[in-house]
Design a protein around this motif. Structure first.
Motif, PDB file in Angstrom:
ATOM      1  N   ASP A 104     -29.050 -42.470 -94.236  1.00 36.67           N
ATOM      2  CA  ASP A 104     -30.316 -41.905 -93.774  1.00 36.67           C
ATOM      3  C   ASP A 104     -30.168 -41.020 -92.542  1.00 36.67           C
ATOM      4  O   ASP A 104     -30.983 -40.122 -92.312  1.00 36.67           O
ATOM      5  CB  ASP A 104     -31.314 -43.029 -93.453  1.00 36.67           C
ATOM      6  N   ASP A 105     -29.156 -41.269 -91.729  1.00 37.45           N
ATOM      7  CA  ASP A 105     -28.994 -40.496 -90.496  1.00 37.45           C
ATOM      8  C   ASP A 105     -27.976 -39.375 -90.636  1.00 37.45           C
ATOM      9  O   ASP A 105     -27.549 -38.780 -89.641  1.00 37.45           O
ATOM     10  CB  ASP A 105     -28.600 -41.410 -89.339  1.00 37.45           C
ATOM     11  N   ASN A 106     -27.587 -39.064 -91.860  1.00 40.87           N
ATOM     12  CA  ASN A 106     -26.618 -37.984 -92.100  1.00 40.87           C
ATOM     13  C   ASN A 106     -27.295 -36.881 -92.903  1.00 40.87           C
ATOM     14  O   ASN A 106     -27.819 -37.120 -94.000  1.00 40.87           O
ATOM     15  CB  ASN A 106     -25.404 -38.527 -92.863  1.00 40.87           C
ATOM     16  N   PHE A 107     -27.270 -35.670 -92.368  1.00 35.32           N
ATOM     17  CA  PHE A 107     -27.983 -34.558 -92.997  1.00 35.32           C
ATOM     18  C   PHE A 107     -27.059 -33.414 -93.402  1.00 35.32           C
ATOM     19  O   PHE A 107     -27.478 -32.253 -93.451  1.00 35.32           O
ATOM     20  CB  PHE A 107     -29.085 -34.052 -92.054  1.00 35.32           C
ATOM     21  N   ILE A 108     -25.809 -33.744 -93.708  1.00 38.21           N
ATOM     22  CA  ILE A 108     -24.884 -32.681 -94.110  1.00 38.21           C
ATOM     23  C   ILE A 108     -25.324 -32.029 -95.415  1.00 38.21           C
ATOM     24  O   ILE A 108     -25.133 -30.827 -95.610  1.00 38.21           O
ATOM     25  CB  ILE A 108     -23.439 -33.205 -94.218  1.00 38.21           C
ATOM     26  N   GLY A 109     -25.933 -32.803 -96.309  1.00 36.67           N
ATOM     27  CA  GLY A 109     -26.398 -32.237 -97.577  1.00 36.67           C
ATOM     28  C   GLY A 109     -27.488 -31.189 -97.390  1.00 36.67           C
ATOM     29  O   GLY A 109     -27.359 -30.064 -97.880  1.00 36.67           O
ATOM     30  N   PRO A 110     -28.576 -31.527 -96.675  1.00 34.31           N
ATOM     31  CA  PRO A 110     -29.594 -30.519 -96.402  1.00 34.31           C
ATOM     32  C   PRO A 110     -29.052 -29.315 -95.626  1.00 34.31           C
ATOM     33  O   PRO A 110     -29.500 -28.187 -95.839  1.00 34.31           O
ATOM     34  CB  PRO A 110     -30.639 -31.285 -95.574  1.00 34.31           C
ATOM     35  N   LEU A 111     -28.079 -29.570 -94.726  1.00 34.26           N
ATOM     36  CA  LEU A 111     -27.483 -28.455 -93.994  1.00 34.26           C
ATOM     37  C   LEU A 111     -26.740 -27.521 -94.945  1.00 34.26           C
ATOM     38  O   LEU A 111     -26.808 -26.296 -94.816  1.00 34.26           O
ATOM     39  CB  LEU A 111     -26.524 -28.978 -92.918  1.00 34.26           C
ATOM     40  N   LEU A 112     -26.029 -28.092 -95.914  1.00 34.86           N
ATOM     41  CA  LEU A 112     -25.325 -27.270 -96.902  1.00 34.86           C
ATOM     42  C   LEU A 112     -26.313 -26.458 -97.729  1.00 34.86           C
ATOM     43  O   LEU A 112     -26.145 -25.241 -97.917  1.00 34.86           O
ATOM     44  CB  LEU A 112     -24.471 -28.162 -97.802  1.00 34.86           C
ATOM     45  N   ASN A 170     -28.711 -24.274-109.829  1.00 35.58           N
ATOM     46  CA  ASN A 170     -29.676 -24.553-108.766  1.00 35.58           C
ATOM     47  C   ASN A 170     -29.762 -26.051-108.464  1.00 35.58           C
ATOM     48  O   ASN A 170     -29.950 -26.447-107.307  1.00 35.58           O
ATOM     49  CB  ASN A 170     -31.045 -24.002-109.143  1.00 35.58           C
ATOM     50  N   THR A 171     -29.608 -26.878-109.482  1.00 39.78           N
ATOM     51  CA  THR A 171     -29.581 -28.324-109.245  1.00 39.78           C
ATOM     52  C   THR A 171     -28.362 -28.699-108.419  1.00 39.78           C
ATOM     53  O   THR A 171     -28.441 -29.488-107.462  1.00 39.78           O
ATOM     54  CB  THR A 171     -29.556 -29.084-110.587  1.00 39.78           C
ATOM     55  N   PHE A 172     -27.221 -28.128-108.774  1.00 39.19           N
ATOM     56  CA  PHE A 172     -25.963 -28.415-108.077  1.00 39.19           C
ATOM     57  C   PHE A 172     -26.038 -28.024-106.611  1.00 39.19           C
ATOM     58  O   PHE A 172     -25.570 -28.759-105.737  1.00 39.19           O
ATOM     59  CB  PHE A 172     -24.829 -27.656-108.770  1.00 39.19           C
ATOM     60  N   HIS A 173     -26.628 -26.864-106.330  1.00 37.30           N
ATOM     61  CA  HIS A 173     -26.651 -26.357-104.955  1.00 37.30           C
ATOM     62  C   HIS A 173     -27.843 -26.857-104.132  1.00 37.30           C
ATOM     63  O   HIS A 173     -27.727 -27.006-102.907  1.00 37.30           O
ATOM     64  CB  HIS A 173     -26.680 -24.831-104.956  1.00 37.30           C
ATOM     65  N   ASN A 174     -28.966 -27.089-104.788  1.00 36.89           N
ATOM     66  CA  ASN A 174     -30.209 -27.289-104.046  1.00 36.89           C
ATOM     67  C   ASN A 174     -30.813 -28.686-104.156  1.00 36.89           C
ATOM     68  O   ASN A 174     -31.696 -29.018-103.355  1.00 36.89           O
ATOM     69  CB  ASN A 174     -31.267 -26.276-104.506  1.00 36.89           C
ATOM     70  N   GLN A 175     -30.375 -29.469-105.141  1.00 39.61           N
ATOM     71  CA  GLN A 175     -30.968 -30.789-105.322  1.00 39.61           C
ATOM     72  C   GLN A 175     -29.990 -31.923-105.003  1.00 39.61           C
ATOM     73  O   GLN A 175     -30.272 -32.780-104.167  1.00 39.61           O
ATOM     74  CB  GLN A 175     -31.485 -30.933-106.773  1.00 39.61           C
ATOM     75  N   LEU A 176     -28.844 -31.924-105.673  1.00 39.96           N
ATOM     76  CA  LEU A 176     -27.879 -33.009-105.471  1.00 39.96           C
ATOM     77  C   LEU A 176     -27.437 -33.166-104.011  1.00 39.96           C
ATOM     78  O   LEU A 176     -27.315 -34.297-103.516  1.00 39.96           O
ATOM     79  CB  LEU A 176     -26.655 -32.821-106.368  1.00 39.96           C
ATOM     80  N   PRO A 177     -27.179 -32.079-103.270  1.00 34.43           N
ATOM     81  CA  PRO A 177     -26.718 -32.258-101.879  1.00 34.43           C
ATOM     82  C   PRO A 177     -27.695 -33.021-100.995  1.00 34.43           C
ATOM     83  O   PRO A 177     -27.280 -33.674-100.024  1.00 34.43           O
ATOM     84  CB  PRO A 177     -26.531 -30.818-101.378  1.00 34.43           C
ATOM     85  N   TYR A 232     -22.331 -13.261 -94.331  1.00 33.61           N
ATOM     86  CA  TYR A 232     -21.345 -14.319 -94.171  1.00 33.61           C
ATOM     87  C   TYR A 232     -21.561 -15.166 -92.924  1.00 33.61           C
ATOM     88  O   TYR A 232     -20.664 -15.888 -92.512  1.00 33.61           O
ATOM     89  CB  TYR A 232     -19.939 -13.708 -94.135  1.00 33.61           C
ATOM     90  N   GLY A 233     -22.735 -15.118 -92.345  1.00 35.67           N
ATOM     91  CA  GLY A 233     -22.996 -15.883 -91.135  1.00 35.67           C
ATOM     92  C   GLY A 233     -23.405 -17.318 -91.405  1.00 35.67           C
ATOM     93  O   GLY A 233     -24.194 -17.895 -90.648  1.00 35.67           O
ATOM     94  N   THR A 234     -22.917 -17.879 -92.482  1.00 38.36           N
ATOM     95  CA  THR A 234     -23.229 -19.267 -92.819  1.00 38.36           C
ATOM     96  C   THR A 234     -21.937 -19.987 -93.215  1.00 38.36           C
ATOM     97  O   THR A 234     -20.941 -19.358 -93.550  1.00 38.36           O
ATOM     98  CB  THR A 234     -24.211 -19.355 -93.994  1.00 38.36           C
ATOM     99  N   GLU A 235     -21.982 -21.305 -93.189  1.00 40.49           N
ATOM    100  CA  GLU A 235     -20.870 -22.118 -93.656  1.00 40.49           C
ATOM    101  C   GLU A 235     -21.343 -22.940 -94.851  1.00 40.49           C
ATOM    102  O   GLU A 235     -22.531 -23.256 -94.971  1.00 40.49           O
ATOM    103  CB  GLU A 235     -20.369 -23.044 -92.548  1.00 40.49           C
ATOM    104  N   PHE A 236     -20.407 -23.285 -95.726  1.00 46.26           N
ATOM    105  CA  PHE A 236     -20.728 -24.063 -96.916  1.00 46.26           C
ATOM    106  C   PHE A 236     -19.792 -25.271 -96.937  1.00 46.26           C
ATOM    107  O   PHE A 236     -18.759 -25.255 -97.604  1.00 46.26           O
ATOM    108  CB  PHE A 236     -20.543 -23.198 -98.168  1.00 46.26           C
ATOM    109  N   PRO A 237     -20.133 -26.326 -96.194  1.00 45.63           N
ATOM    110  CA  PRO A 237     -19.203 -27.449 -95.980  1.00 45.63           C
ATOM    111  C   PRO A 237     -19.150 -28.415 -97.160  1.00 45.63           C
ATOM    112  O   PRO A 237     -19.429 -29.613 -97.033  1.00 45.63           O
ATOM    113  CB  PRO A 237     -19.771 -28.116 -94.732  1.00 45.63           C
ATOM    114  N   PHE A 238     -18.763 -27.900 -98.327  1.00 46.53           N
ATOM    115  CA  PHE A 238     -18.769 -28.740 -99.528  1.00 46.53           C
ATOM    116  C   PHE A 238     -17.770 -29.889 -99.418  1.00 46.53           C
ATOM    117  O   PHE A 238     -18.089 -31.037 -99.735  1.00 46.53           O
ATOM    118  CB  PHE A 238     -18.466 -27.887-100.758  1.00 46.53           C
TER     119      PHE A 238
END
Length: 264
Positions: free
Chosen positions: A196-204, A183-190, A120-126
């Motif tokens: 261009d300067d916002n990386f919240i998706g890759p962080l999620l 896997n598309t929902f979690h790993n591709q769409l985000p 649980y040492g991660t966050e999922f900022p959906f």
């Protein structure tokens, strides 16, 4: 060359599931399911018996890996027939798949371990990501997320309304189509979220990968430690969707599907 480098030495029964205590506790909110009713209890008995015929010696579950002592204590109570005698158990401890299925299987065979492998040492900022998508006016991407959630919810709810049993729901969640959608929902769409300067998706997505990689690491370590040939992985279906890919890429592991050991 060692032959174990070329052929699988470990089989993993992949059982991605909905959470019996609350099918809607993840991002998608679905209808409830009567896991304590007599039909479900009889079906769980049948499923547990089929799993024991697969002969797993270890079941890995969605429980904090650093709280193994408590899990072992609860399993001991279950094996003594005392676990459900505790009338103060809340819905999670009465209904969750760990106690309804993993413990049921482990109580049939004394040599079966049950280990928590969740991290649980991660966050999922959906929610934060969706706000970023809205602010960036990415209407098409926002629709893709919402439609994905709605499609999963409506499909699952329709099955429950039509009287689908545990096996049917489990096979649905473990189908190739559902794993690909997850896997598309979690790993591709985000990855497309924001400017261009916002990386919240890759962080999620990175956080999601991290949680699943930690679980997969623990599964491998514990399996190797006990020199086990057959294990069972009982986790939420979205976790199993990723771990199935990890297993497919590993030459010493082979995945076995629920549909191969149990007929609806």
């Amino acid at each position: 060359m060692n032959s174990s480098q070329n052929f699988p030495t470990h089989q993993a029964l992949l059982l991605g599931t909905f959470h019996y205590n609350n099918p809607g506790q993840d991002v998608a909110k679905t209808k409830g399911f009567d896991i304590l009713g007599e039909p479900s209890q009889l079906e769980l008995d049948s499923i547990a018996a089929a799993i024991t015929r697969f002969q797993p010696t270890h079941i890995f579950v969605e429980w904090p890996h650093n709280e193994q002592f408590e899990l072992d204590s609860l399993l001991n109570l279950h094996r003594q027939g005392r676990y459900f005698a505790n009338v103060s158990l809340n819905d999670f401890y009465r209904k969750n798949e760990i106690f309804q299925l993993a413990f049921r299987v482990a109580s049939l065979k004394e040599n079966i371990r049950v280990s928590g492998v969740d991290y649980y040492g991660t966050e999922f900022p959906f929610d934060s990501m969706m706000r970023v998508i809205s602010k960036a006016q990415q209407d098409k991407l926002q629709d893709e997320f919402q439609e994905g959630i709605q499609r999963f919810t409506s499909d699952f709810d329709a099955m429950i309304e039509q009287g689908a049993n545990i096996a049917a729901l489990t096979n649905h969640l473990n189908s190739p189509e559902m794993r690909k959608r997850s896997n598309t929902f979690h790993n591709q769409l985000p990855l497309l979220a924001g400017d261009d300067d916002n990386f919240i998706g890759p962080l999620l997505t990175a956080a999601w990968y991290k949680r699943n990689l930690f679980m997969w690491s623990l599964i491998q370590k514990k399996t190797k430690k006990h020199q086990e040939e057959r294990v069972m992985i009982l986790l939420g279906a979205s976790h199993v969707a990723m771990i199935a890919d990890f297993i497919e890429d590993h030459p010493q592991w082979e995945g076995v599907e629920f549909s191969e050991i149990y007929a609806e």
